[in-house]
Scaffold this motif. Structure first.
Motif, short mmCIF file in Angstrom:
data_model
loop_
_atom_site.label_atom_id
_atom_site.label_comp_id
_atom_site.label_asym_id
_atom_site.label_seq_id
_atom_site.Cartn_x
_atom_site.Cartn_y
_atom_site.Cartn_z
N ALA A 195 38.01 32.19 46.33
CA ALA A 195 38.55 31.19 44.48
C ALA A 195 39.96 31.37 44.32
N ALA A 196 40.69 32.60 44.62
CA ALA A 196 42.22 32.81 45.20
C ALA A 196 42.63 31.62 46.14
N ASP A 197 41.83 31.57 47.10
CA ASP A 197 42.92 30.86 48.66
C ASP A 197 42.20 29.64 47.73
N LEU A 198 41.37 28.71 46.93
CA LEU A 198 41.53 27.61 46.34
C LEU A 198 42.83 27.85 45.20
N TRP A 199 42.74 28.35 44.56
CA TRP A 199 44.07 28.61 43.38
C TRP A 199 42.71 28.57 41.83
N ASP A 200 41.57 29.08 42.35
CA ASP A 200 40.76 28.41 41.73
C ASP A 200 40.38 29.85 40.04
N ASP A 201 41.19 29.16 39.00
CA ASP A 201 41.21 30.06 37.95
C ASP A 201 40.09 30.02 37.13
N ARG A 202 39.54 29.60 37.08
CA ARG A 202 38.21 29.28 36.29
C ARG A 202 36.96 30.54 36.64
N THR A 203 37.03 29.63 38.23
CA THR A 203 36.01 30.97 39.17
C THR A 203 36.61 32.80 39.19
N LEU A 204 38.09 32.55 38.78
CA LEU A 204 38.80 34.22 39.14
C LEU A 204 38.05 34.45 37.81
N HIS A 205 38.79 33.73 37.20
CA HIS A 205 37.96 34.24 35.20
C HIS A 205 36.10 34.74 35.64
N ILE B 13 46.86 39.93 35.93
CA ILE B 13 48.06 40.05 36.18
C ILE B 13 48.76 37.88 36.23
N PHE B 14 47.81 37.51 37.10
CA PHE B 14 48.17 36.12 36.80
C PHE B 14 48.41 35.92 35.46
N ALA B 15 46.88 35.82 34.02
CA ALA B 15 47.71 35.68 33.21
C ALA B 15 48.61 36.17 32.28
N GLY B 16 50.01 36.29 32.85
CA GLY B 16 50.65 37.65 31.97
C GLY B 16 50.06 39.06 31.50
N GLU B 17 49.18 38.90 31.71
CA GLU B 17 48.04 40.03 31.35
C GLU B 17 48.33 41.08 31.25
N PHE B 18 49.61 42.03 31.62
CA PHE B 18 50.21 43.23 33.34
C PHE B 18 49.61 44.51 31.72
N ASP B 19 49.70 44.59 30.53
CA ASP B 19 48.73 46.50 30.03
C ASP B 19 47.82 45.95 30.42
#
Length: 909
Positions: A566-576, A607-613
Motif C-alpha cells: 500500500a505504501a508502494d502504491l501511495w494508497d493512503d486509504r488502504t494504509l489507514h 506521521i504521514f498525516a502530520g499527527e506526530f504526537d
C-alpha cells in the motif's frame, strides 16, 4: 544478620504501596544468600496489607500458568467482576471453562485488573519466590503486570537467582553475601567449638557470606573434618555445597520419611492430601512426615512446604531414577483423572520406563488443552515428551514436527530447530517433509529477515505444490517477502527470479483468498514491472479491506507485506483502514505478539498525516510491549518520526541500525536509512547531502521506500540547483503515480513536476498538487508542498502570495512537530521581512505521549475501564494520567477536552 540496606528498600516499597503507588522489585542473588528471608521480612512488615504468595517450582515449569494460578487463586472469587474478554481469557487460561486460546497478555491485563480490584479494599502485596523456576506463561504475565503498576496500591516483590529475559529492565536489588564479621558470627552460632583458623577462613572464603551455606555446611561434618580435614575437600559452587549438606541430613532420616519427602518434591501443587495419598500407595504412613518436620526440612500443613527450595532439589536429585519413577507413578494413581487430567498425564510421563503409546497419546491431548488455554510453551513441552515416548517411528516424527511448530510459536526457535532434526530422523510423508522445510525456513526468516531463508522457502513451496496449493502459495509469498527484505544485499536479479518461480505456483483455493491476489500481484510487479503489477495489487488490497470490514484475521497475518504494498502504491486509504483495523483487532483480542507491528505501521500512517504526537504515543506503547515480550525491536516508525522531526542525529543512528541489520543481509534497512537521512537533510536545507542520500536510496527498488526516495531526490535536486540529477527520477514518478492513481500519488507527481518546471508553468502544477493532497491523508506532504510553493513564489518576487503559502506551511509544520522543515519556512518568512513569533507550544507539547493518548481516548467518550482495556493498563492508572492531564490543562471535566485538544489523531489507534 542486619540486612539494613535491603530491608530499607523493601520498607520503602511497602510505604509507596500504602500511599497508593504501585511498585515492583526483583531481589536477585545466588541460592541461599537470603532472598527468602527478606521476603519473609516484607510479608511480616505488611501485616496491614493483604498478601498473596507463590513460588516457582522446577518440576512444574512445563505446566502453563501454574505459578500464576498459585498466586491469584485466593482472588478468583472476583473473576466474574472482570470485563468480559478479560474474565474469559483468565478462566480459559486456568482451565475453568472452554474457549479459544487467549493471548497471554490479555491474561496479564485480567490479572492486573484483578489485583487492582482486590487492592481497592486493602493494599495488596504479592510475593513470588524462585522466579527462575516459573513456567514461561506465568513469568511473562507477571512481568507484564509488574511494568504496568503505577496508581494501584499493589506491590510485587520477586526473588530469583537470575531473572529471565522477561524481567530485564525491572527495578532490581542484588542481595549479596554477608560481611565477614556477620558471617563469622553466624558460623559460630552453628559450630559450638573453636575452629582451626585455617578451616574457619576456608569456610568463610568458600561460602562468600552466603547465610544458608554458613548454616548448612558444618552440619553433618565430623569434628575431625571441621578441625582440619575439611581443608582437603575440593572447592565446589555454593548451591552444590548446600545441597550436599541437605543430602547428608536426609541420609540420617528413616527410609519411609525420605520416600514421603520425595513424593512431596515431585508434587508441584503442594497439596498435602495428595502427597499423603500417593505416599500411602507406596506403603508409607502419614506418621513418616514427623522426622522431617522435627528436622525442620518439611512441613505438611495447609500446603506441603520445604524449608528451602534447595531442600526440594536435594530430595529429588538424591533419589535414584527408579525411585523418582515410583513417586510419579504413585502421584499419577492418586490424582483424579476427571478433575486434573493434565497433571495426571504429566506424572505418568515422568513415570514411564520406556516408550508407551497410551501415555504419549494422553500427553498429546494434554498439549492440545494447553494450547487451547494459551499455553503454547507448555504445549511444546508436552508434545516433545509425547514424541520421546512414542514407540512407532512415524507418529513419533509427526509429534516432533508438531512440537517444533509449537516451540516456534512460543518464541523458542532453537528448541524448534532441535525438534525438527528429531522429526527428520523418522519416516515423514512427503507433505510432512514439505511442511517441515517450510517451518525451518520460517524460523530462519523470523530470526534473520534477510535472504538466508529464501532458498529454503522456495524449496518448501515447490514441494508443497503437489499436496497443498494454499500452503504452497503462502510459501511463495513468504519467499518474495524474504527477497524484499534482503533487498540490495541479495543476489542480483533475485526478486525477478523469485517472482518468476512464484508464477508457477498452482491455482489457489476457490474462492480465491486476498493473499492469493497479493501473490499474483507481487509476482507480476517484480517479474514485469510496477505498472503491470499495480492493477492486480490494487484489487488484492481492496480484498484485504473488505476482509477487514468483516473482521477476518488474514489482515493481521499479512500486514507486514500489505503495508509495504500500500505504501508502494501511495494508497493512503488502504494504509489507514488496514492499520486501524489491525490495531483495533489486536487490542480487542489481546494479540500482543502482533500488536507492536500493528502499532508501528499505524504510527507511520499518523506521521504521514502530520499527527506526530499520536505516532509517538503508539511507538512508546509498542516499545513497552516489546520489552515485555522480548521480541525484536521495530525501529521503522521511530526512525521515520525522528527524520520528519528533523533530528540531526538520525543519519548516524539509522546508520548504526542498518549496519546491525546488514549482519544478516537485511538490505532493505539500508534503503530505509538513506531515505530517512534524505528527509532530514532536505528539512534542514542541506540539499547536496540530501541528494546523495536519496540517490543511494534509489539505487534499489525497495518495496515501500523507492517511491518516497524518488520524491526526496527530486526536491533535493531542484532546491540544490542540480535539476539534471532528477532527469531519471521524474519519469519514474510519472510512471508510478499514473499507475497508482490515488490523490496522494497524483499530488506528489504534480509537486515533482512543479519543482522541475521553469517559469510560470510551475504555479498551476503547485496548485494542482495542493488540491490533490488536500483530498488525501498525507498532510505532512501537503505542508511541505505549501513550503516549496512558497519558496518558488518568493523567488518569483510574488511576496504576498509567497507569505500566504509560507505561513500556512510554517503553521502546519510547527503544529505537527516537523521542526527542521518549520525552521526552513521561518527563514523564508524572515527573508520576506515578516515577523515570525516563536511558537507558544501547542497543547500536546505540554503532555507526555501517554497522557495525550489517554486524553484523546477520553475525548471520544470512552470510560476509564474501556481506555484501560484498550491500552493494557489498569483503570486506576488511566485515572492517574487523566488527573495529570486535567492539572496541566487546567480542566475540570472531560467535556472540556474537545476544546483543549487539537482535532487530529484521535481515533484511538
Amino acid at each position: 544478620m542486619d540486612r539494613q540496606r535491603e530491608r530499607d528498600e523493601l520498607d520503602g516499597l511497602l510505604g509507596d504501596v500504602r500511599s497508593g503507588r504501585g511498585r515492583a522489585l526483583m531481589l536477585r542473588g545466588e541460592a541461599g544468600v537470603g532472598k527468602s528471608a527478606l521476603l519473609r521480612h516484607a510479608v511480616e512488615a505488611a501485616a496491614d496489607m493483604r498478601v498473596a504468595r507463590a513460588a516457582g517450582i522446577e518440576s512444574e515449569m512445563e505446566l502453563a500458568f501454574a505459578g500464576l494460578h498459585l498466586l491469584v487463586a485466593p482472588l478468583l472469587d472476583r473473576i466474574e467482576g472482570l470485563p468480559g474478554p478479560q474474565r474469559d481469557a483468565l478462566a480459559v487460561a486456568f482451565g475453568l471453562r472452554q474457549g479459544p486460546a487467549p493471548d497471554r497478555f490479555l491474561v496479564g491485563l485480567a490479572v492486573l485488573t484483578l489485583l487492582a480490584e482486590a487492592a481497592e479494599e486493602r493494599a495488596l502485596l504479592c510475593v513470588v519466590d524462585d522466579v527462575q523456576w516459573l513456567d514461561q506463561s506465568s513469568a511473562q504475565v507477571l512481568a507484564f503486570v509488574a511494568r504496568r503498576l503505577l496508581a494501584e496500591p499493589v506491590g510485587l516483590i520477586f526473588a530469583a537467582r537470575e531473572p529471565g529475559k522477561q524481567f530485564h529492565g525491572l527495578a532490581d536489588l542484588e542481595v549479596r553475601g554477608l560481611p565477614k564479621p556477620e558471617s563469622l558470627a553466624l558460623l559460630r552460632s552453628v559450630v559450638p567449638f573453636r575452629l582451626d583458623q585455617r578451616v574457619r577462613d576456608r569456610i568463610l572464603a568458600e561460602t562468600n557470606g552466603n547465610p544458608l551455606a554458613l548454616l548448612e555446611l558444618p552440619r553433618g561434618l565430623s569434628p575431625a573434618q571441621l578441625a582440619g580435614e575439611f581443608g582437603l575437600v575440593e572447592a565446589q559452587a555454593v548451591p552444590t555445597r548446600i545441597e550436599d549438606g541437605f543430602r547428608r541430613r536426609l541420609g540420617a532420616l528413616p527410609a519411609e520419611t525420605r520416600t514421603l519427602m520425595l513424593v512431596a518434591a515431585a508434587e508441584p501443587t503442594g497439596d498435602p492430601l495428595l502427597v499423603l495419598r500417593a505416599a500411602g500407595r507406596l506403603g508409607v504412613p502419614s506418621s513418616a512426615a514427623e522426622p522431617a518436620r522435627a528436622e525442620g526440612l518439611l512441613e505438611l500443613g495447609v500446603r506441603a512446604r520445604f524449608r528451602h527450595p534447595l531442600v526440594r532439589s536435594a530430595v529429588y536429585s538424591a533419589a535414584s531414577l527408579p525411585e523418582r519413577r515410583a513417586a510419579h507413578e504413585a502421584l499419577a494413581g492418586a490424582t483424579d483423572p476427571a478433575s486434573d487430567p493434565d497433571r495426571r498425564a504429566w506424572h505418568r510421563a515422568h513415570a514411564a520406563l520406556e516408550p508407551d503409546e497410551a501415555v504419549a497419546g494422553e500427553l498429546e491431548q494434554v498439549a492440545g488443552r494447553a494450547q487451547a488455554r494459551g499455553g503454547i510453551a507448555a504445549a511444546a513441552a508436552f508434545l516433545r515428551r509425547a514424541a520421546e515416548l512414542t514407540p512407532d517411528p512415524a507418529p513419533r516424527a509427526a509429534r516432533a514436527l508438531a512440537a517444533g511448530r509449537a516451540a516456534f510459536e512460543a518464541g523458542a526457535p532453537e528448541a524448534a530447530l532441535e525438534l525438527l532434526v528429531s522429526a527428520e530422523m523418522g519416516p515423514l510423508t512427503e507433505l510432512q517433509s514439505a511442511q517441515l522445510s517450510r517451518l525451518r525456513a520460517q524460523i530462519v526468516f523470523a530470526r534473520r529477515r534477510g535472504g538466508e531463508a529464501l532458498p529454503l522457502l522456495l524449496d518448501a513451496a515447490g514441494r508443497l505444490a503437489s499436496f497443498d496449493a494454499g500452503q504452497a502459495r503462502e510459501a511463495y509469498i513468504e519467499a518474495i517477502g524474504s527477497a524484499v527484505f534482503a533487498g540490495r544485499l541479495g543476489e542480483p536479479g533475485v526478486l525477478r527470479k523469485v517472482a518468476e518461480a512464484a508464477r508457477t505456483a498452482p491455482a489457489g483455493p476457490r474462492p480465491p483468498r486476498p493473499v492469493d491476489g497479493l501473490l499474483d500481484g507481487l509476482a507480476t510487479r517484480f517479474a514485469e514491472g510496477y505498472v503491470e503489477g499495480a492493477p492486480q495489487l490494487q484489487r488484492a488490497l481492496r480484498a484485504f479491506r473488505r476482509e477487514a470490514e468483516r473482521d477476518e484475521d488474514d489482515n493481521m497475518r499479512w500486514l507486514w507485506l500489505t503495508y509495504l504494498v500500500a505504501a508502494d502504491l501511495w494508497d493512503d486509504r488502504t494504509l489507514h483502514e488496514l492499520t486501524t483495523h489491525a490495531v483495533r483487532t489486536a487490542r480487542e483480542t489481546g494479540a500482543l505478539n502482533f500488536l507492536p507491528l500493528a502499532l508501528t505501521y499505524r504510527a507511520a500512517v499518523h506521521i504521514f498525516a502530520g499527527e506526530f504526537d499520536a505516532a509517538a504515543a503508539l511507538i512508546e506503547e509498542s516499545d513497552a510491549i516489546l520489552k515485555v515480550t522480548g521480541n525484536s525491536y521495530l525501529g521503522y516508525a521511530s526512525g521515520l518520526l525522528l527524520s520528519w522531526r528533523g533530528q540531526a542525529e538520525v543519519p548516524a543512528l539509522l546508520g548504526a541500525r542498518a549496519e546491525w541489520a546488514s549482519t544478516w543481509n537485511e538490505g532493505r534497512s539500508i534503503g530505509g536509512r538513506h531515505y530517512a537521512s534524505a528527509v532530514v537533510y532536505n528539512g534542514s536545507g542541506r540539499y547536496r547531502e540530501a541528494l546523495t542520500e536519496a540517490e543511494r536510496a534509489c539505487e534499489y527498488d525497495d518495496l515501500g521506500f523507492a517511491g518516497f526516495s524518488l520524491l526526496e531526490l527530486v526536491e533535493a535536486a531542484a532546491c540544490g540547483d542540480a535539476p539534471e540529477a532528477a532527469a531519471a527520477a521524474l519519469p519514474q514518478i510519472e510512471e508510478r503515480a499514473t499507475a497508482s492513481g490515488t490523490d496522494w500519488a497524483l499530488g506528489m507527481l504534480a509537486r515533482s513536476r512543479a519543482l522541475l518546471s521553469g517559469g510560470q508553468a510551475a504555479g498551476p502544477l503547485y496548485r494542482e498538487a495542493i488540491q490533490h493532497l488536500q483530498r488525501s491523508r498525507a498532510a505532512a506532504y501537503l505542508a511541505r508542498t505549501h513550503l516549496v510553493y512558497g519558496e518558488w513564489l518568493r523567488r518569483e518576487n510574488r511576496r504576498a502570495d509567497a507569505g500566504e503559502q509560507l505561513r500556512t506551511a510554517y503553521d502546519m509544520l510547527r503544529r505537527f512537530g516537523a521542526e527542521a522543515f518549520a525552521e526552513r519556512a521561518r527563514r523564508e518568512l524572515l527573508a520576506l521581512g515578516e515577523t515570525v513569533h516563536p511558537s507558544t507550544g501547542s497543547t500536546p507539547d505540554r503532555l507526555t505521549p501517554r497522557e495525550l493518548q489517554i486524553a484523546r481516548l477520553a475525548r471520544t467518550g470512552l470510560s476509564n475501564p474501556e481506555i484501560a482495556a484498550r491500552l493494557f493498563l489498569s483503570p486506576r492508572t488511566v485515572e492517574y494520567h487523566l488527573g495529570k492531564v486535567f492539572t496541566k490543562l487546567a480542566l475540570t471535566s472531560r467535556h472540556q477536552l474537545s476544546q483543549a485538544l487539537p482535532d487530529e489523531g484521535h481515533d484511538g489507534a
